[in-house]
Design a protein around this motif. Structure first.
Motif, PDB file in Angstrom:
ATOM      1  N   ASN A   1       0.900  -1.183  -0.012  1.00 23.88           N
ATOM      2  CA  ASN A   1       0.051   0.009  -0.138  1.00 23.88           C
ATOM      3  C   ASN A   1       0.971   1.257  -0.076  1.00 23.88           C
ATOM      4  O   ASN A   1       0.879   2.346  -0.633  1.00 23.88           O
ATOM      5  CB  ASN A   1      -0.806  -0.052   1.378  1.00 23.88           C
ATOM      6  N   GLN A   2       2.023   1.223   0.566  1.00 18.50           N
ATOM      7  CA  GLN A   2       3.080   2.434   0.577  1.00 18.50           C
ATOM      8  C   GLN A   2       3.371   2.756  -0.875  1.00 18.50           C
ATOM      9  O   GLN A   2       3.313   3.902  -1.177  1.00 18.50           O
ATOM     10  CB  GLN A   2       4.090   2.090   1.469  1.00 18.50           C
ATOM     11  N   TYR A   3       3.790   1.756  -1.552  1.00 15.95           N
ATOM     12  CA  TYR A   3       4.108   2.071  -2.929  1.00 15.95           C
ATOM     13  C   TYR A   3       2.899   2.305  -3.874  1.00 15.95           C
ATOM     14  O   TYR A   3       3.107   3.096  -4.900  1.00 15.95           O
ATOM     15  CB  TYR A   3       4.820   0.502  -3.384  1.00 15.95           C
ATOM     16  N   LEU A   4       1.959   1.488  -3.601  1.00 19.31           N
ATOM     17  CA  LEU A   4       0.687   2.109  -4.474  1.00 19.31           C
ATOM     18  C   LEU A   4       0.394   3.486  -4.201  1.00 19.31           C
ATOM     19  O   LEU A   4      -0.116   4.130  -5.278  1.00 19.31           O
ATOM     20  CB  LEU A   4      -0.510   1.022  -3.988  1.00 19.31           C
ATOM     21  N   ASN A   5       0.222   3.845  -3.206  1.00 24.77           N
ATOM     22  CA  ASN A   5      -0.158   5.302  -2.774  1.00 24.77           C
ATOM     23  C   ASN A   5       0.889   6.388  -3.382  1.00 24.77           C
ATOM     24  O   ASN A   5       0.674   7.340  -4.080  1.00 24.77           O
ATOM     25  CB  ASN A   5      -0.398   5.541  -1.531  1.00 24.77           C
ATOM     26  N   LYS A   6       2.289   5.827  -3.339  1.00 27.21           N
ATOM     27  CA  LYS A   6       3.209   6.593  -3.871  1.00 27.21           C
ATOM     28  C   LYS A   6       3.270   6.849  -5.363  1.00 27.21           C
ATOM     29  O   LYS A   6       3.288   7.923  -5.776  1.00 27.21           O
ATOM     30  CB  LYS A   6       4.521   6.103  -3.253  1.00 27.21           C
ATOM     31  N   TRP A   7       3.182   5.713  -5.909  1.00 30.73           N
ATOM     32  CA  TRP A   7       3.128   5.908  -7.380  1.00 30.73           C
ATOM     33  C   TRP A   7       1.731   6.432  -8.096  1.00 30.73           C
ATOM     34  O   TRP A   7       1.716   6.966  -9.075  1.00 30.73           O
ATOM     35  CB  TRP A   7       3.693   4.395  -8.077  1.00 30.73           C
ATOM     36  N   GLN A   8       0.698   5.915  -7.362  1.00 29.47           N
ATOM     37  CA  GLN A   8      -0.605   6.432  -7.922  1.00 29.47           C
ATOM     38  C   GLN A   8      -0.603   8.057  -7.813  1.00 29.47           C
ATOM     39  O   GLN A   8      -1.055   8.749  -8.865  1.00 29.47           O
ATOM     40  CB  GLN A   8      -1.703   6.136  -7.030  1.00 29.47           C
TER      41      GLN A   8
ATOM     42  N   LYS B   1     -10.991  -1.512  14.218  1.00 28.03           N
ATOM     43  CA  LYS B   1     -10.825  -0.186  14.086  1.00 28.03           C
ATOM     44  C   LYS B   1      -9.357   0.276  13.940  1.00 28.03           C
ATOM     45  O   LYS B   1      -8.844   0.901  13.212  1.00 28.03           O
ATOM     46  CB  LYS B   1     -11.461   0.711  15.116  1.00 28.03           C
ATOM     47  N   ARG B   2      -8.725  -0.271  14.791  1.00 28.80           N
ATOM     48  CA  ARG B   2      -7.260   0.008  14.847  1.00 28.80           C
ATOM     49  C   ARG B   2      -6.567  -0.407  13.384  1.00 28.80           C
ATOM     50  O   ARG B   2      -5.703   0.187  12.918  1.00 28.80           O
ATOM     51  CB  ARG B   2      -6.338  -0.523  16.211  1.00 28.80           C
ATOM     52  N   ASP B   3      -6.796  -1.715  13.207  1.00 27.13           N
ATOM     53  CA  ASP B   3      -6.273  -2.196  11.817  1.00 27.13           C
ATOM     54  C   ASP B   3      -6.859  -1.273  10.550  1.00 27.13           C
ATOM     55  O   ASP B   3      -5.824  -1.194   9.536  1.00 27.13           O
ATOM     56  CB  ASP B   3      -6.499  -3.651  11.497  1.00 27.13           C
ATOM     57  N   LYS B   4      -7.767  -0.748  10.486  1.00 27.51           N
ATOM     58  CA  LYS B   4      -8.341  -0.104   9.413  1.00 27.51           C
ATOM     59  C   LYS B   4      -7.452   1.341   9.404  1.00 27.51           C
ATOM     60  O   LYS B   4      -7.136   1.601   8.352  1.00 27.51           O
ATOM     61  CB  LYS B   4     -10.030   0.327   9.899  1.00 27.51           C
ATOM     62  N   LEU B   5      -7.221   1.805  10.595  1.00 25.35           N
ATOM     63  CA  LEU B   5      -6.357   3.002  10.654  1.00 25.35           C
ATOM     64  C   LEU B   5      -5.083   2.605  10.468  1.00 25.35           C
ATOM     65  O   LEU B   5      -4.449   3.502   9.750  1.00 25.35           O
ATOM     66  CB  LEU B   5      -6.460   3.564  12.245  1.00 25.35           C
ATOM     67  N   LEU B   6      -4.484   1.642  10.821  1.00 24.40           N
ATOM     68  CA  LEU B   6      -3.057   1.489  10.234  1.00 24.40           C
ATOM     69  C   LEU B   6      -2.994   1.093   8.732  1.00 24.40           C
ATOM     70  O   LEU B   6      -1.857   1.365   8.175  1.00 24.40           O
ATOM     71  CB  LEU B   6      -2.576  -0.089  11.034  1.00 24.40           C
ATOM     72  N   ASP B   7      -4.033   0.566   8.207  1.00 24.97           N
ATOM     73  CA  ASP B   7      -3.983   0.241   6.593  1.00 24.97           C
ATOM     74  C   ASP B   7      -4.114   1.354   6.067  1.00 24.97           C
ATOM     75  O   ASP B   7      -3.216   2.015   5.231  1.00 24.97           O
ATOM     76  CB  ASP B   7      -5.453  -0.331   6.325  1.00 24.97           C
ATOM     77  N   GLU B   8      -4.933   2.557   6.668  1.00 24.78           N
ATOM     78  CA  GLU B   8      -4.837   4.147   5.925  1.00 24.78           C
ATOM     79  C   GLU B   8      -3.643   4.892   6.205  1.00 24.78           C
ATOM     80  O   GLU B   8      -3.100   5.399   5.275  1.00 24.78           O
ATOM     81  CB  GLU B   8      -6.018   4.663   6.776  1.00 24.78           C
ATOM     82  N   LEU B   9      -2.952   4.546   7.431  1.00 25.98           N
ATOM     83  CA  LEU B   9      -1.619   5.262   7.576  1.00 25.98           C
ATOM     84  C   LEU B   9      -0.638   4.757   6.852  1.00 25.98           C
ATOM     85  O   LEU B   9       0.246   5.444   6.241  1.00 25.98           O
ATOM     86  CB  LEU B   9      -1.244   5.112   9.301  1.00 25.98           C
ATOM     87  N   SER B  10      -0.667   3.294   6.317  1.00 26.38           N
ATOM     88  CA  SER B  10       0.420   2.892   5.546  1.00 26.38           C
ATOM     89  C   SER B  10       0.576   3.329   4.113  1.00 26.38           C
ATOM     90  O   SER B  10       1.542   3.496   3.587  1.00 26.38           O
ATOM     91  CB  SER B  10       0.165   1.205   5.741  1.00 26.38           C
ATOM     92  N   GLY B  11      -0.820   3.908   3.679  1.00 26.69           N
ATOM     93  CA  GLY B  11      -0.847   4.627   2.348  1.00 26.69           C
ATOM     94  C   GLY B  11      -0.172   5.842   2.487  1.00 26.69           C
ATOM     95  O   GLY B  11       0.126   6.489   1.300  1.00 26.69           O
TER      96      GLY B  11
ATOM     97  N   VAL C   1      12.151  15.311   9.226  1.00 26.50           N
ATOM     98  CA  VAL C   1      11.594  13.939   8.969  1.00 26.50           C
ATOM     99  C   VAL C   1      12.029  13.678   7.642  1.00 26.50           C
ATOM    100  O   VAL C   1      11.366  14.369   6.668  1.00 26.50           O
ATOM    101  CB  VAL C   1      10.070  13.709   9.430  1.00 26.50           C
ATOM    102  N   GLN C   2      12.606  12.451   7.204  1.00 27.33           N
ATOM    103  CA  GLN C   2      12.974  11.652   6.014  1.00 27.33           C
ATOM    104  C   GLN C   2      11.717  10.772   5.768  1.00 27.33           C
ATOM    105  O   GLN C   2      11.794   9.695   6.337  1.00 27.33           O
ATOM    106  CB  GLN C   2      14.166  11.167   5.949  1.00 27.33           C
ATOM    107  N   VAL C   3      10.910  11.019   5.028  1.00 34.17           N
ATOM    108  CA  VAL C   3       9.859   9.878   4.699  1.00 34.17           C
ATOM    109  C   VAL C   3      10.265   9.200   3.315  1.00 34.17           C
ATOM    110  O   VAL C   3      10.467  10.071   2.358  1.00 34.17           O
ATOM    111  CB  VAL C   3       8.443  10.450   4.348  1.00 34.17           C
ATOM    112  N   ASN C   4      10.244   7.799   3.159  1.00 34.78           N
ATOM    113  CA  ASN C   4      10.680   7.221   2.075  1.00 34.78           C
ATOM    114  C   ASN C   4       9.880   6.595   1.500  1.00 34.78           C
ATOM    115  O   ASN C   4      10.123   5.858   0.375  1.00 34.78           O
ATOM    116  CB  ASN C   4      11.893   5.952   2.956  1.00 34.78           C
TER     117      ASN C   4
ATOM    118  N   HIS D   1       0.108   0.503 -11.363  1.00 35.68           N
ATOM    119  CA  HIS D   1      -0.673  -0.500 -12.088  1.00 35.68           C
ATOM    120  C   HIS D   1       0.136  -1.722 -11.425  1.00 35.68           C
ATOM    121  O   HIS D   1      -0.754  -2.584 -11.101  1.00 35.68           O
ATOM    122  CB  HIS D   1      -0.563  -0.453 -13.334  1.00 35.68           C
ATOM    123  N   ASN D   2       1.405  -2.048 -11.516  1.00 34.45           N
ATOM    124  CA  ASN D   2       1.958  -3.328 -11.049  1.00 34.45           C
ATOM    125  C   ASN D   2       1.548  -3.482  -9.434  1.00 34.45           C
ATOM    126  O   ASN D   2       1.306  -4.642  -8.796  1.00 34.45           O
ATOM    127  CB  ASN D   2       3.566  -3.012 -11.034  1.00 34.45           C
ATOM    128  N   ASN D   3       1.756  -2.514  -8.804  1.00 32.52           N
ATOM    129  CA  ASN D   3       1.267  -2.401  -7.502  1.00 32.52           C
ATOM    130  C   ASN D   3      -0.355  -2.571  -6.993  1.00 32.52           C
ATOM    131  O   ASN D   3      -0.612  -3.274  -6.109  1.00 32.52           O
ATOM    132  CB  ASN D   3       1.868  -1.186  -6.440  1.00 32.52           C
TER     133      ASN D   3
END
Length: 621
Positions: free
Chosen positions: A89-96, A210-220, A273-276, A560-562
């Protein structure tokens, strides 16, 4: 035997009804949340109660089962798939996000189109060629002015849009950072509730969802690493820094840069902060790298375009006899830097031997640029050979031939477009001095003389291609108001004193019908003057658009790959945690029948009790 008591059997049956009712409640909860985003299906985990050991009449010991009890309500989840999802999800949101924004940049350039910069540049060259065909035609002169103005407006518009776009991206960085702070605060709050609930009432399934949903959202949004603790809490890290620890979150601090750009950076404990990865990484990359790259290219294009056109134009003569007039407004600079210097004298022919100049002997001359020597044999080599040798050094100095066969030296990007601060040139044997350059007592090129405001402005250019050069492509007011100032005539240079050199005062106009200078400007269309003399203006801009298209296509492919990978992981996750209506209906029937059976046992035992209470011992009464 107490284990054989009717009341014991009644209790066993009643426990059965309780257990099946619990299973029915969980089925009902699953079905109700079948379409709830982030919900994980639940199931009852039943276990037998402790058996009762009793002796039989024969004296042996036997165990009687005492029923069933609810051990827990289990949440069905696969931690490995969760980690996979968040990583992708990190890569998906980055490249999208990168692709969507680059697609908007492509629309800003609007290439190819009738109103695009490339088409307007072609029209400018066409207008110059038409002027060269009819140098005395006032309509051709007016058309060149209008075309140049249109090109300048287009460059300004695209550049301004890109700058505005960078500001929009910066605003989005601020908004996303606020959103991250909100999510981490919610996660910390949930951590506290989950820890308390786990200690007092077992596994808090809905809070965990609820916590897992927030973690999914944060990972993007950012590249997080999640570690689960034994007490049910999670620790969320960005790199090595914990941003959620227990019931405490560490918010990002948003600070405006001190460079006057009004852009923002984010900090934790006074450390930038360095966001990768994630959407926030994409936004920083767009603002500071990708969009900046294209504004820099427009600046480089504009700066060089104005410099090269003006260099030729000011050396020629207008139809009204004016000499030394720039076609575009020259850059106004205030800093003590030197971008370009040019010798006062040109040679009669750039391909002729240097020794043809009376002040240059038939010997080998040495020139050192940043402590690297080149040698030129004046009896065998020409000014063009000297230019080629300087450029071959790749020392940050670009040599070229001026409009009157002078030697021109320019600073390149590798030396921050500044000769004065970053380049030392030692004219060891006086060759450069013979070509009209000024040196000090140690034979070093003397930049201080070029920083003297009283010096002829056309021999040098102060300043560097600062940010915003594309906003300054304006036609000189003299030329705009009176196209007769357009210098289509290069004039005639005569070596009047026979020294093999041409100075500015040895030039004279040929008249309004001459097109020699217009031809020189038109030749810039194909001359390799950009990017260390490897590209023409058309090539450079075409390369810019091509690079933009490649960047956009690369981002699209990676998105698209991600997207394909995250769909696969999502499908696998749904197989594990998703609610299947068919499966829940089959469980409903199972629990319903089991409940009915347990209830029927209760009824049967009730009839047995009635017989014991009301029917035993009444025979003969």
């Amino acid at each position: 035997m107490p284990g054989l008591s009717i009341f014991g059997s009644l209790n066993t049956a009643i426990l059965g009804t309780y257990a099946q009712k619990a299973g029915m409640s969980v089925v009902s909860h699953n079905v109700s949340n079948a379409n709830t985003d982030g919900y994980s299906r639940q199931r009852v985990d039943l276990e037998t109660t402790l058996p009762l050991t009793v002796p039989t009449i024969g004296g042996t010991m036997v165990q009687f089962g005492t029923g069933v009890q609810l051990k827990r309500i289990e949440r069905i989840r696969d931690a490995f798939l969760d980690r996979q999802y968040r990583h992708i999800n990190q890569y998906l949101n980055k490249w999208q996000n990168t692709f969507e924004n680059l697609h908007m940049v492509e629309e800003l350039f609007n290439e190819p189109s009738d109103n695009g910069i490339r088409n307007l540049l072609d029209r400018f060259w066409q207008a110059v060629e038409e002027l060269s065909n009819s140098p005395s035609d006032e309509a051709a002169r007016a058309q060149l002015v209008e075309t140049a103005k249109e090109l300048g407006v287009s460059l300004k518009n695209v550049y301004s849009e890109l700058q505005g776009f960078r500001k929009q991206v910066d605003n989005e960085i601020v908004n996303i950072t606020d959103k991250i702070n909100t999510i981490t605060a919610q996660l910390a709050n949930l951590n506290g509730k989950i820890r308390v609930s786990s200690l007092s009432s077992g596994q808090p399934n809905d809070l965990l969802d609820k916590r897992d949903k927030l973690l999914d959202e944060l990972s993007g949004l950012i590249d997080i690493n999640v570690k689960e603790k034994n007490n049910g809490e999670v620790k969320v890290l960005l790199g090595a820094q914990g941003i959620v620890v227990g019931n405490t979150s560490v918010p990002f601090e948003i600070r405006e840069r001190s460079d006057g750009s009004t852009f923002h950076d984010i900090y934790l404990f006074n450390n930038r902060v360095q966001v990768n990865n994630g959407k926030l990484n994409s936004l920083f990359s767009l603002r500071d790298d990708i969009l900046k790259k294209y504004t820099n290219k427009l600046d480089e294009f504009s700066f060089e375009f104005i410099d090269r056109v003006n260099e030729i134009h000011e050396s020629g003569f207008g139809a009204n006899g004016a000499h030394g007039v720039d076609f575009f407004k020259p850059f106004e600079v205030k800093d003590d830097t030197v971008y370009k210097i040019m010798g006062k004298y040109g040679v009669v022919s750039s391909s002729a031997l240097l020794s043809n100049v009376s002040s240059i002997d038939e010997k080998t001359y040495r020139i050192s640029i940043n402590d690297t020597d080149i040698s030129v044999n004046a009896s065998k080599e020409s000014l063009q050979d000297l230019i080629d040798k300087i450029n071959a050094l790749k020392s940050g100095v670009e040599a070229s031939l001026g409009p009157d066969n002078q030697l021109a030296l320019r600073a390149t990007a590798s030396v921050s477009y500044d000769l004065a601060s970053n380049v030392t040139i030692n004219d060891k044997d006086g060759l450069l001095q013979s070509l009209g350059f000024t040196v000090d007592s140690h034979n070093m090129l003397d930049y201080s003389t070029y920083l003297d405001e009283s010096k002829d402005e056309h021999d040098y250019m102060l300043g560097t291609p600062k940010e915003g050069a594309a906003l300054k492509v304006d036609v000189n007011g003299l030329v705009e108001n009176n196209p007769l100032y357009i210098a289509a005539d290069a004039g005639k240079s005569t070596d009047t004193n026979g020294d093999g050199l041409i100075s500015d005062d040895e030039k004279e106009a040929l008249g309004p019908g001459s097109n020699s200078n217009a031809l020189k400007i038109a030749a810039l269309k194909t001359q390799h003057v950009l990017h260390n003399c490897s590209m023409s203006f058309n090539d450079f801009f075409t390369g810019l658009i091509s690079e933009l298209g490649t960047d956009s296509e690369t981002a699209k492919n990676l998105w698209h790959n991600n997207e394909i990978m995250i769909k696969q992981v999502t499908n696998e996750r749904e197989k594990v945690k998703g609610v299947s209506i068919d499966e829940e209906m089959s469980k409903m029937v199972l629990y319903q029948h089991a409940f009915n059976a347990s209830a029927r046992v209760v009824t049967a035992i009730d009839e047995m009790l009635d017989k014991v209470v009301n029917g035993l011992g009444i025979v003969g009464r």
